[in-house]
Design an enzyme around this catalytic site. Sequence first.
Site, PDB file in Angstrom:
ATOM      1  CE  LYS A 180       3.238  -2.660  -0.713  1.00 54.48           C
ATOM      2  NZ  LYS A 180       2.300  -1.804  -1.478  1.00 54.48           N
TER       3      LYS A 180
ATOM      4  CE  LYS B 100       1.355  -0.260   4.599  1.00 56.49           C
ATOM      5  NZ  LYS B 100       0.983   0.759   3.631  1.00 56.49           N
TER       6      LYS B 100
ATOM      7  CE  LYS C 147      -5.570  -0.982  -1.213  1.00 55.66           C
ATOM      8  NZ  LYS C 147      -4.432  -0.148  -0.758  1.00 55.66           N
TER       9      LYS C 147
END
Length: 274
Positions: A59, A140, A143
């Site tokens: 991230k 993956k 959201k």
Amino acid sequence: MALLSMRKARGCWSVIRAFHKGPEPPPAPQVSEHTQLNWILTCMVRLPRLQHLHQWKAKTAKQKHDGTVGLLTYPVLQAADVLSYKSTHVPVGEDQIQHMELVQDLAQGFNKKYGEFFPVPKSILTSMKKVKSLRDPSSKMSKSDPDKLATIRITDSPEEIVQKFRKAVTDFTSEVTYDPASREGVSNMVSIHAAVTGLTTEEVVRRSTGIDTARYKLVVADAVIEKFAPIKNEIEKLKMDKEYLEKVLQAGSAKAKELAYPVLQEVKKLVGIL
């Protein structure tokens, strides 16, 4: 900010209640014991331990290494969520196994320093450990993915679901097979199809003989729509009853606090705060 949090909580809770049909509401967030235990656990973990977590590195790389301390320490808050209730088993996706290892390490470290107190929780993995992105099957499904076509949401309309599966990345081979190593995209379709129908991947492939991948993506879309329809209807019904959702949130928070408060008090005594 508080009102925004409550609106988000109501939205999340309508989804949870759509799945949960039991007489007792499950524990809700908004329990200060989580953040208090989080601080105590944060004092027990070394900075490199958190910096080496895969999700932190992934991230922050996307954010051009501009990650915040909140993002860095979020796995410790997850640990507090688990340990506040002395949980023994936790259902997780494959991507959360490393975070569960942190939870286990923190529980063991606390027990070693202060005596046996926390159970060391175990991970429970479903048969489909990870759902892959529709646009990048090497990663993956998330959201928070900026590509809106990458993720299927329970609240998506049938038209949106069909569009996302039409745009899903596969390959130039028309046959439907399951080979995650060399055909990630098509294998992701097969995995999703198996998950929503309850069939094995082998059975899904057998039933898809003679169907090309373009048509097969629509077959999977239809299966997902059918699976989500009753859940989506229940969510919409619950969202119309805000008073009921507020009551469930309050009852869940009260129950969660009832469970977490004595655990935190004992932790405080053990570490010398009380």
